[in-house]
Motif scaffolding. Structure first.
Motif, mmCIF file in Angstrom:
data_model
loop_
_atom_site.group_PDB
_atom_site.id
_atom_site.type_symbol
_atom_site.label_atom_id
_atom_site.label_comp_id
_atom_site.label_asym_id
_atom_site.label_seq_id
_atom_site.Cartn_x
_atom_site.Cartn_y
_atom_site.Cartn_z
ATOM 1 N N TYR A 105 -18.268 6.805 -12.297
ATOM 2 C CA TYR A 105 -17.613 7.489 -11.179
ATOM 3 C C TYR A 105 -18.342 7.189 -9.870
ATOM 4 O O TYR A 105 -19.532 6.859 -9.836
ATOM 5 C CB TYR A 105 -17.557 8.999 -11.397
ATOM 6 N N VAL A 106 -17.576 7.304 -8.778
ATOM 7 C CA VAL A 106 -18.104 7.272 -7.414
ATOM 8 C C VAL A 106 -17.362 8.347 -6.625
ATOM 9 O O VAL A 106 -16.124 8.371 -6.617
ATOM 10 C CB VAL A 106 -17.896 5.908 -6.734
ATOM 11 N N LEU A 107 -18.116 9.217 -5.996
ATOM 12 C CA LEU A 107 -17.532 10.253 -5.146
ATOM 13 C C LEU A 107 -18.170 10.162 -3.768
ATOM 14 O O LEU A 107 -19.390 10.261 -3.629
ATOM 15 C CB LEU A 107 -17.786 11.645 -5.738
ATOM 16 N N SER A 108 -17.336 9.935 -2.742
ATOM 17 C CA SER A 108 -17.841 9.888 -1.370
ATOM 18 C C SER A 108 -17.206 11.016 -0.573
ATOM 19 O O SER A 108 -15.999 11.260 -0.669
ATOM 20 C CB SER A 108 -17.528 8.544 -0.714
ATOM 21 N N ALA A 109 -18.039 11.710 0.207
ATOM 22 C CA ALA A 109 -17.567 12.804 1.052
ATOM 23 C C ALA A 109 -18.114 12.581 2.459
ATOM 24 O O ALA A 109 -19.329 12.605 2.658
ATOM 25 C CB ALA A 109 -18.027 14.148 0.498
ATOM 26 N N ARG A 110 -17.218 12.343 3.411
ATOM 27 C CA ARG A 110 -17.672 12.092 4.783
ATOM 28 C C ARG A 110 -17.370 13.292 5.668
ATOM 29 O O ARG A 110 -16.344 13.977 5.506
ATOM 30 C CB ARG A 110 -17.023 10.832 5.350
ATOM 31 N N ASN A 111 -18.270 13.537 6.609
ATOM 32 C CA ASN A 111 -18.139 14.664 7.524
ATOM 33 C C ASN A 111 -18.443 14.193 8.950
ATOM 34 O O ASN A 111 -19.351 13.387 9.165
ATOM 35 C CB ASN A 111 -19.111 15.792 7.148
ATOM 36 N N ASN A 112 -17.676 14.718 9.904
ATOM 37 C CA ASN A 112 -17.859 14.397 11.323
ATOM 38 C C ASN A 112 -17.802 12.887 11.574
ATOM 39 O O ASN A 112 -18.547 12.359 12.401
ATOM 40 C CB ASN A 112 -19.193 14.952 11.834
ATOM 41 N N CYS A 113 -16.951 12.216 10.860
ATOM 42 C CA CYS A 113 -16.829 10.768 10.971
ATOM 43 C C CYS A 113 -15.349 10.418 11.126
ATOM 44 O O CYS A 113 -14.545 10.703 10.231
ATOM 45 C CB CYS A 113 -17.419 10.081 9.738
ATOM 46 N N SER A 114 -15.001 9.815 12.262
ATOM 47 C CA SER A 114 -13.596 9.490 12.510
ATOM 48 C C SER A 114 -13.154 8.215 11.812
ATOM 49 O O SER A 114 -11.970 8.013 11.554
ATOM 50 C CB SER A 114 -13.361 9.351 14.025
ATOM 51 N N GLN A 115 -14.110 7.336 11.495
ATOM 52 C CA GLN A 115 -13.778 6.071 10.842
ATOM 53 C C GLN A 115 -13.817 6.250 9.328
ATOM 54 O O GLN A 115 -14.809 6.703 8.767
ATOM 55 C CB GLN A 115 -14.761 4.979 11.263
ATOM 56 N N GLY A 116 -12.727 5.891 8.680
ATOM 57 C CA GLY A 116 -12.645 6.014 7.236
ATOM 58 C C GLY A 116 -13.129 4.757 6.523
ATOM 59 O O GLY A 116 -13.656 3.822 7.129
ATOM 60 N N PHE A 117 -12.896 4.730 5.201
ATOM 61 C CA PHE A 117 -13.355 3.619 4.374
ATOM 62 C C PHE A 117 -12.208 2.993 3.581
ATOM 63 O O PHE A 117 -12.423 2.438 2.515
ATOM 64 C CB PHE A 117 -14.449 4.101 3.417
ATOM 65 N N LEU A 118 -10.991 3.109 4.144
ATOM 66 C CA LEU A 118 -9.860 2.486 3.457
ATOM 67 C C LEU A 118 -10.022 0.970 3.419
ATOM 68 O O LEU A 118 -9.617 0.314 2.453
ATOM 69 C CB LEU A 118 -8.551 2.862 4.165
ATOM 70 N N GLY A 119 -10.616 0.426 4.467
ATOM 71 C CA GLY A 119 -10.865 -1.017 4.479
ATOM 72 C C GLY A 119 -11.843 -1.436 3.405
ATOM 73 O O GLY A 119 -11.728 -2.527 2.828
ATOM 74 N N VAL A 120 -12.815 -0.574 3.113
ATOM 75 C CA VAL A 120 -13.785 -0.872 2.050
ATOM 76 C C VAL A 120 -13.080 -0.890 0.698
ATOM 77 O O VAL A 120 -13.321 -1.777 -0.133
ATOM 78 C CB VAL A 120 -14.918 0.171 2.061
#
Length: 321
Positions: A105-120
């Motif tokens: 599994y991989v779980l990523s949780a981003r906060n206060n970040c406008s740029q996402g990781f859909l490109g990743v």
């Protein structure tokens, strides 16, 4: 808020799955689940903790946020904290990405970040031969994306410093330069607080004793480490240049003050001559040379004006006026 919840098998995307089915897919061999959250609520983290069996201390850090960049081991899983830095309206916005990684599994949780990781995610899905390496490669891809976003920030800070340096020798701009240099120094320190701890942490993922989860992906993390070293070196160079620029700017202020003092001293010397002559000839003694002379007053004024003009000429020639 849930962004994505996707199951992968042997480097290929199986399907977008509901959270309730995570545990079912994790039981499949050569299968792992990649979940992405944004501004995760405590209730969402609790659900993920139950589904993935996350360590309570790691989940507590993710709930509280504002963590220092780090990589911590909890048994056969990793908890990674990285800082995102974005330049917006001449200010640095600092966010945080918490990443939980296990063998399935991989779980990523981003906060206060406008740029996402859909490109990743799209990049990883287009490279199934790399995604086949599992969650460790996803961890690398996420960290590499964050680190790559530091480079435009560094370039912007360097450009700002160059503009300030061009104004250092402009007369009358010293106060504004000092303010801009200290504002830039605060930005550089903000970026350094995101880079320096992460540099030390990533160094633990390649060479020597590394977590078993990252054993086959050490060369990828070495690449991230190299990028961080370059960024950290540039930050140190910018800090040194800022310190030098501040010293030069203060020297320019001292030079300007010295010029003012020289002008004041020159005018004071000129008026001191007038004061001295007037003080001598203005004394109320009965027996004084030229006291009864018909041309005494014009002669005294002429002497004072001549001496003052001579001093003005000498000071002007020497650059004091």
């Amino acid at each position: 808020m849930l962004i994505n919840c996707v199951a992968y098998h042997d480097g290929q995307k199986l399907a977008d799955i509901p959270v309730e089915e995570i545990s079912d897919y994790m039981l499949r061999p050569d299968c792992f689940v990649w979940v992405a959250l944004r501004e995760a609520e405590p209730a969402e983290l609790s659900v993920m903790q139950e589904e993935f069996g996350l360590h309570e201390l790691a989940v507590e850090d993710a709930r509280r946020g504002h963590q220092r960049p780090k990589i911590e081991e909890y048994g056969d899983s990793l908890f990674v904290v990285v800082k995102t830095v974005e330049l917006k309206d001449d200010a640095l916005l600092v966010g945080e990405v918490d990443i939980f990684v296990g063998h399935n599994y991989v779980l990523s949780a981003r906060n206060n970040c406008s740029q996402g990781f859909l490109g990743v995610r799209a990049r990883a899905e287009h490279e199934p031969h790399l995604l086949r390496q599992g969650p460790a490669f996803v961890l690398y891809a996420l960290m590499d994306a964050v680190v790559d976003r530091y480079f435009p920030v560094v370039d912007a800070l360097e450009g700002e410093l160059e503009l300030i340096e061009e104004r250092i020798f402009i007369h009358g701009s010293q106060r504004d330069n000092i303010e801009r240099l200290y504002a830039l120094k605060r930005k550089v320190m903000t970026l350094r607080h995101a880079v320096a701890p992460l540099l030390d942490a990533v160094g633990k993922l390649h060479g020597g004793r590394v977590p078993a989860l990252c054993h086959d992906t050490q060369e990828y993390f070495r690449d991230v480490h190299d990028h961080l070293q370059r960024i950290n070196g540039t930050i140190d160079a910018i800090r040194d240049t800022i310190s030098t620029a501040i010293q030069v700017n203060l020297s320019m202020v001292a030079i300007d003050e010295s010029e003012v003092n020289k002008r004041l001293a020159a005018w004071a010397a000129i008026f001191a001559i007038c004061t001295a002559f007037a003080g001598v000839w203005g004394m109320n003694f009965k027996f004084m040379p030229e006291l009864e002379w018909h041309y005494g007053y014009p002669a005294a004024v002429a002497v004072m004006v001549s001496v003052c003009c001579y001093l003005f000429y000498r000071f002007k020639r020497s650059g004091w006026l």
